[in-house]
Design an enzyme around this catalytic site. Structure first.
Site, PDB file in Angstrom:
ATOM      1  N   TYR A   1      42.180  43.116  41.215  1.00 12.65           N
ATOM      2  CA  TYR A   1      42.498  44.531  41.095  1.00 12.65           C
ATOM      3  C   TYR A   1      42.774  44.996  39.664  1.00 12.65           C
ATOM      4  CZ  TYR A   1      41.668  45.822  45.812  1.00 12.65           C
ATOM      5  OH  TYR A   1      41.018  46.119  46.973  1.00 12.65           O
TER       6      TYR A   1
ATOM      7  N   CYS B   1      40.405  45.719  38.248  1.00 15.30           N
ATOM      8  CA  CYS B   1      39.399  46.806  38.315  1.00 15.30           C
ATOM      9  C   CYS B   1      40.088  48.166  38.287  1.00 15.30           C
ATOM     10  CB  CYS B   1      38.539  46.663  39.560  1.00 15.30           C
ATOM     11  SG  CYS B   1      39.372  47.086  41.109  1.00 15.30           S
TER      12      CYS B   1
ATOM     13  N   GLU C   1      31.729  52.152  52.005  1.00 17.06           N
ATOM     14  CA  GLU C   1      32.213  51.157  52.954  1.00 17.06           C
ATOM     15  C   GLU C   1      31.479  51.341  54.269  1.00 17.06           C
ATOM     16  OE1 GLU C   1      34.534  52.925  51.144  1.00 17.06           O
ATOM     17  OE2 GLU C   1      34.976  51.250  49.806  1.00 17.06           O
TER      18      GLU C   1
ATOM     19  N   GLU D   1      42.006  52.474  48.615  1.00 23.88           N
ATOM     20  CA  GLU D   1      41.570  51.110  48.309  1.00 23.88           C
ATOM     21  C   GLU D   1      42.678  50.346  47.570  1.00 23.88           C
ATOM     22  OE1 GLU D   1      38.181  49.386  48.277  1.00 23.88           O
ATOM     23  OE2 GLU D   1      39.540  47.802  47.681  1.00 23.88           O
TER      24      GLU D   1
ATOM     25  N   THR E   1      33.279  46.953  51.927  1.00 25.39           N
ATOM     26  CA  THR E   1      32.894  47.500  50.631  1.00 25.39           C
ATOM     27  C   THR E   1      31.510  47.014  50.222  1.00 25.39           C
ATOM     28  OG1 THR E   1      35.194  47.575  49.960  1.00 25.39           O
ATOM     29  CG2 THR E   1      33.573  47.519  48.199  1.00 25.39           C
TER      30      THR E   1
ATOM     31  N   HIS F   1      41.776  38.079  45.391  1.00 28.61           N
ATOM     32  CA  HIS F   1      41.355  39.482  45.361  1.00 28.61           C
ATOM     33  C   HIS F   1      42.452  40.367  44.766  1.00 28.61           C
ATOM     34  CE1 HIS F   1      38.269  42.320  46.025  1.00 28.61           C
ATOM     35  NE2 HIS F   1      38.948  43.065  46.881  1.00 28.61           N
TER      36      HIS F   1
ATOM     37  N   CYS G   1      33.151  41.890  43.827  1.00 30.64           N
ATOM     38  CA  CYS G   1      34.260  40.957  43.569  1.00 30.64           C
ATOM     39  C   CYS G   1      34.737  40.250  44.823  1.00 30.64           C
ATOM     40  CB  CYS G   1      35.434  41.687  42.947  1.00 30.64           C
ATOM     41  SG  CYS G   1      34.947  43.127  42.032  1.00 30.64           S
TER      42      CYS G   1
ATOM     43  N   CYS H   1      34.326  51.496  42.393  1.00 34.21           N
ATOM     44  CA  CYS H   1      34.277  50.117  42.903  1.00 34.21           C
ATOM     45  C   CYS H   1      32.863  49.590  42.720  1.00 34.21           C
ATOM     46  CB  CYS H   1      34.669  50.123  44.376  1.00 34.21           C
ATOM     47  SG  CYS H   1      34.410  48.544  45.180  1.00 34.21           S
TER      48      CYS H   1
HETATM   49 FE1  SF4 Z   1      35.894  47.063  44.341  1.00 32.14          FE
HETATM   50 FE2  SF4 Z   1      37.932  46.452  42.744  1.00 32.14          FE
HETATM   51 FE3  SF4 Z   1      37.608  45.161  45.089  1.00 32.14          FE
HETATM   52 FE4  SF4 Z   1      35.938  44.785  43.010  1.00 32.14          FE
HETATM   53  S1  SF4 Z   1      38.136  44.252  43.103  1.00 32.14           S
HETATM   54  S2  SF4 Z   1      35.366  45.019  45.140  1.00 32.14           S
HETATM   55  S3  SF4 Z   1      35.832  46.815  42.122  1.00 32.14           S
HETATM   56  S4  SF4 Z   1      38.060  47.337  44.774  1.00 32.14           S
HETATM   57 FE    FE Z   2      38.806  45.804  47.486  1.00 29.39          FE
END
Ligand code: SF4
Ligand code: FE
Length: 475
Positions: A290, A292, A251, A440, A185, A286, A98, A94
């Protein structure tokens, strides 16, 4: 835009109250438990070039880091999804920046809508804050999840009134807030904390319907570090037993112990009927983010293919098929994230918002796919994924030769390479790296039931039923 070094220097100037393992941490930046996560955020500065990672500010016309941008087109949203995947694959963890970007975009939409309904001046205030964030290239922590106490009770019904963050006083200068935000986070790597409500509110909850931003080292903001599995491996002398030898996440439980917020940093105060819109907009942005996890999935798939080769089984048909299945599932996440971005449309403030139905579909897949990928990675890696000796045993003058000899797979690959990739899979699926990849994925941006509720609300069942009824001749 800041360089990596300027970002790290800016963190050194912060005076955070951080508690970890029973101690007050004085040097946060160099702390071995924090440094890997700071490196992951620093990567968002190092990588800031080209039109995936940067954008042009609609406020100033300057080139800015995309993590501080508000989306001015569907194309911006698509580039955001691409950035998320790129960064997920680059860091394998992570990268923490974001949620702040998603909070900025949410507030750029909702402050405008509150002003239209109430004649307030939140949007202008917010734009000033946004310009400051863009100019200084700041990391914002989006603080949404309250302690919540008894989950069946509303904020105003709780036995302890602080279970949801709320206003306890106000005067002509600003408000004083009390409460806590959990699972924050990257909190220790952030310059600003942006607080938004975590649920729908009614009139009796109106003191809980607040949004504001405070510098992360504001008096009364307290950070309590959240432990991760095998986190003390980071305290060992930089061995590859951590799995990911460059990056990590973290976190914190963030307490607001009677924190003063000046009015110019308050973006909602008691307009309770807009809490739902903030929650839903933030959640959808958000849930798009993801992508990510598709990036982290790239890393896990790459590691799984590598261990298959090192074990000599890469050509076995069922292994090849499982790798294809892992890719198929992983790309599904990315397809969904891109789709909700492509279908984005402008809100009245001008900011583009994702297709919320598709953003929720994205996230619901994310609650499942990484767990399935982890299962298949374990299947292919074999039991060694959970039993690899430590790096120190490999280096030991007496027994290192046995570790080298018996931890080998195919003859051409040194045991150390095989042990390193096993450690990476272990970390991503069971160790500290799994915090970002599994729980997560389950609970970040809302737990699966939250996505199901949104999907149930947003599907147009009438259209589907009309299509079916027409084709079978029902009037
Ligand atoms: Fe972390 Fe993914 Fe959330 Fe970005 S979108 S803060 S990388 S979990
Ligand atoms: Fe997150």
């Amino acid at each position: 835009m800041k360089t990596r070094q300027e970002y790290i220097d800016s963190l050194r100037r912060l005076n955070l109250e951080v508690h970890m393992f029973g101690e007050l941490v004085t040097n946060v930046v160099d702390h071995p438990l924090v440094a890997p996560s700071m490196n992951a955020v620093a990567a968002t500065y190092e990588m800031a070039q080209g039109d995936i990672m940067t954008a042009v500010s609609h406020l100033t016309g300057n080139r800015i880091n995309r993590f501080t941008h508000t989306h001015q087109s569907a194309d911006d949203l698509v580039r955001k999804s691409k950035m998320e995947r790129l960064m997920g694959a680059h860091t394998g963890t992570c990268f923490q920046r974001c949620a702040g970007m998603d909070a900025l975009n949410t507030l750029s939409v909702v402050t405008y809508n509150i002003d239209r309904a109430h004649g307030t001046g939140y949007h202008e205030r917010f734009l000033k804050f946004l310009e400051y964030v863009q100019k200084e290239d700041l990391v914002c922590d989006a603080a949404m999840t309250d302690a919540k106490g008894d989950r069946r009770l509303r904020p105003a019904q709780q036995a302890d009134p602080d279970m949801y963050t709320h206003v306890i006083r106000e005067d002509s200068d600003g408000i004083v807030v009390r409460g806590a935000k959990l699972h924050q986070t990257g909190a220790l790597n952030s310059h600003e904390i942006i607080v938004v409500p975590t649920r729908a509110m009614r009139q009796e909850d109106k003191d809980y319907a607040i949004s504001f931003a405070v510098p992360s080292d504001t008096a009364g903001v307290i950070y309590i570090y959240g432990r991760q599995p095998s986190d003390t491996r980071k305290l060992e002398d930089k061995t590859y037993d951590v799995g990911n030898v460059f990056y990590g996440g973290h976190e914190c439980l963030v307490v607001f112990d009677d924190v003063f917020v000046p009015w110019e940093r308050v973006f909602m105060c008691r307009e309770y009927e807009f809490a739902t819109e903030i929650v839903e907009k933030f959640a959808s942005y958000h849930r798009q983010s993801y992508a990510c996890k598709a990036g982290m999935g790239d890393v896990l798939i790459g590691a799984t293919q590598t261990i298959a080769e090192y074990n000599g089984i890469a050509d076995v048909p069922h292994v090849k098929d499982k790798i294809v299945e892992m890719n198929h599932l992983n790309e599904t996440i990315y397809c969904c994230s891109l789709a909700c971005a492509h279908e984005g449309a402008p809100e009245p403030s001008g900011t583009f918002y994702v297709n919320s139905l598709m953003a929720n579909i994205t996230k619901l897949h994310v609650t499942r796919v990484p767990y399935e990928l982890a299962r298949m990675a374990h299947d292919i890696a074999g039991g060694a994924v959970a039993t690899v000796p430590s790096e120190k045993e490999l280096r030991d003058p007496r027994i290192g030769k046995y570790v080298e000899k018996y931890m080998k797979g195919v003859a051409s690959v040194p045991a150390e390479a095989r042990m390193r990739v096993l450690r990476l899979i272990e970390s991503l699926t069971m160790g500290m790296g799994a915090v970002c990849y599994l729980p997560e994925s389950m609970h970040g941006a809302g737990s699966p039931q939250a996505q199901r509720i949104m999907i149930a609300r947003e599907i147009n069942m009438g259209v589907k039923q009309r299509a079916a009824k027409r084709l079978c001749g029902i009037d």
